[in-house]
Design a protein around this motif. Structure first.
Motif, PDB file in Angstrom:
ATOM      1  N   UNK A  51      39.375  23.512  46.536  1.00  0.00           N
ATOM      2  CA  UNK A  51      38.432  24.332  45.774  1.00  0.00           C
ATOM      3  C   UNK A  51      38.481  25.790  46.222  1.00  0.00           C
ATOM      4  N   UNK A  52      38.635  26.014  47.527  1.00  0.00           N
ATOM      5  CA  UNK A  52      38.726  27.384  48.044  1.00  0.00           C
ATOM      6  C   UNK A  52      39.989  28.068  47.533  1.00  0.00           C
ATOM      7  N   UNK A  53      41.116  27.367  47.588  1.00  0.00           N
ATOM      8  CA  UNK A  53      42.375  27.936  47.100  1.00  0.00           C
ATOM      9  C   UNK A  53      42.306  28.229  45.604  1.00  0.00           C
ATOM     10  N   UNK A  54      41.720  27.308  44.843  1.00  0.00           N
ATOM     11  CA  UNK A  54      41.614  27.496  43.395  1.00  0.00           C
ATOM     12  C   UNK A  54      40.750  28.704  43.064  1.00  0.00           C
ATOM     13  N   UNK A  55      39.626  28.834  43.773  1.00  0.00           N
ATOM     14  CA  UNK A  55      38.732  29.964  43.538  1.00  0.00           C
ATOM     15  C   UNK A  55      39.418  31.285  43.864  1.00  0.00           C
ATOM     16  N   UNK A  56      40.189  31.304  44.949  1.00  0.00           N
ATOM     17  CA  UNK A  56      40.911  32.521  45.323  1.00  0.00           C
ATOM     18  C   UNK A  56      41.948  32.894  44.267  1.00  0.00           C
ATOM     19  N   UNK A  57      42.668  31.903  43.749  1.00  0.00           N
ATOM     20  CA  UNK A  57      43.668  32.170  42.714  1.00  0.00           C
ATOM     21  C   UNK A  57      43.016  32.675  41.429  1.00  0.00           C
ATOM     22  N   UNK A  58      41.885  32.083  41.056  1.00  0.00           N
ATOM     23  CA  UNK A  58      41.190  32.530  39.848  1.00  0.00           C
ATOM     24  C   UNK A  58      40.679  33.960  40.014  1.00  0.00           C
ATOM     25  N   UNK A  59      40.164  34.277  41.208  1.00  0.00           N
ATOM     26  CA  UNK A  59      39.678  35.630  41.461  1.00  0.00           C
ATOM     27  C   UNK A  59      40.829  36.628  41.380  1.00  0.00           C
ATOM     28  N   UNK A  60      41.968  36.276  41.976  1.00  0.00           N
ATOM     29  CA  UNK A  60      43.137  37.163  41.936  1.00  0.00           C
ATOM     30  C   UNK A  60      43.613  37.352  40.499  1.00  0.00           C
ATOM     31  N   UNK A  61      43.666  36.263  39.729  1.00  0.00           N
ATOM     32  CA  UNK A  61      44.102  36.348  38.335  1.00  0.00           C
ATOM     33  C   UNK A  61      43.143  37.199  37.516  1.00  0.00           C
ATOM     34  N   UNK A  62      41.841  37.029  37.751  1.00  0.00           N
ATOM     35  CA  UNK A  62      40.844  37.815  37.035  1.00  0.00           C
ATOM     36  C   UNK A  62      40.990  39.301  37.342  1.00  0.00           C
ATOM     37  N   UNK A  63      41.223  39.629  38.618  1.00  0.00           N
ATOM     38  CA  UNK A  63      41.393  41.028  39.000  1.00  0.00           C
ATOM     39  C   UNK A  63      42.650  41.622  38.380  1.00  0.00           C
ATOM     40  N   UNK A  64      43.732  40.833  38.340  1.00  0.00           N
ATOM     41  CA  UNK A  64      44.975  41.313  37.731  1.00  0.00           C
ATOM     42  C   UNK A  64      44.791  41.561  36.239  1.00  0.00           C
ATOM     43  N   UNK A  65      44.058  40.668  35.576  1.00  0.00           N
ATOM     44  CA  UNK A  65      43.806  40.841  34.143  1.00  0.00           C
ATOM     45  C   UNK A  65      42.925  42.060  33.892  1.00  0.00           C
ATOM     46  N   UNK A  66      41.919  42.263  34.739  1.00  0.00           N
ATOM     47  CA  UNK A  66      41.061  43.444  34.618  1.00  0.00           C
ATOM     48  C   UNK A  66      41.877  44.725  34.780  1.00  0.00           C
TER      49      UNK A  66
END
Length: 202
Positions: A51-66
């Motif tokens: 869950x921690x790894x998934x959350x980190x990947x989603x946060x990184x993806x969200x920042x890249x999209x932003x």
């Protein structure tokens, strides 16, 4: 009188058999206890780590999209879009999406990105319009009516990019998925007033 020695009866101890024997052996045995204890602790630990790894990947993806949305939107802000995107609405939407993806490298699958560019007369109208057309609603992804509208000088521009993100480590989790099993809708947006640029003659 000497005679033959009398044999002393020997008491024979019989080992318990059946279910009682098995229970006693199980009670005394410590074999495998460490493995069982490790399995009890490791399972929730590995789930938490996933869950921690998934959350980190989603946060990184969200920042890249932003970041991609912010960089691509500069052309809309300054009026450069008037010369960059001169095709049909569909062609302009594809070109603008490609501009976002070019500025958002990494784990983003551009084929899973949907963009929406709309213009409004005021910020209040923009707030009402975007709320009514939320891409994630009722546990599903809804991008009906999304597309590209060329902004005019001084208009309020709302840019949204919606990514259908596939969960990697926590497909079993319903807490992270918001658009169906194993998927999450990640939305990046930008809202601004376009500069008073000159519209080129058509």
């Amino acid at each position: 009188m000497t005679g033959h020695p009398i044999d002393t009866p020997v008491e024979i101890t019989r080992q318990p058999r059946g279910i009682h024997c098995l229970l006693r052996r199980f009670k005394r045995s410590q074999d495998g206890a460490t493995i069982v204890e490790f399995a009890m602790v490791a399972t929730p630990f590995l789930m938490l780590l996933a869950a921690i790894l998934e959350t980190a990947l989603m946060f990184w993806t969200s920042q890249a999209l932003e970041e991609g949305v912010g960089q691509a939107s500069r052309a809309l802000l300054t009026g450069q879009s008037q010369t960059l995107y001169k095709g049909t609405a569909s062609d302009n939407a594809t070109a603008f999406k490609n501009a976002i993806c070019a500025n958002a490298p990494g784990l983003i699958d551009c084929t899973k990105v949907t963009i929406d560019v709309r213009s409004y007369a005021s910020f209040a109208a923009a707030s009402t319009g975007t709320t009514a057309s939320s891409p994630v609603s009722g546990g599903a992804l809804n991008t009906t009516g999304y597309g590209y509208t060329q902004p005019l000088p001084g208009q309020i521009v709302v840019v949204r990019a919606v990514l259908e993100y596939k969960l990697i480590f926590t497909q079993w989790s319903s807490a992270l998925a918001n658009i169906g099993a194993g998927k999450r809708g990640i939305v990046a947006s930008a809202t601004f007033r376009a500069e008073p640029f000159a519209v080129p003659a058509s």
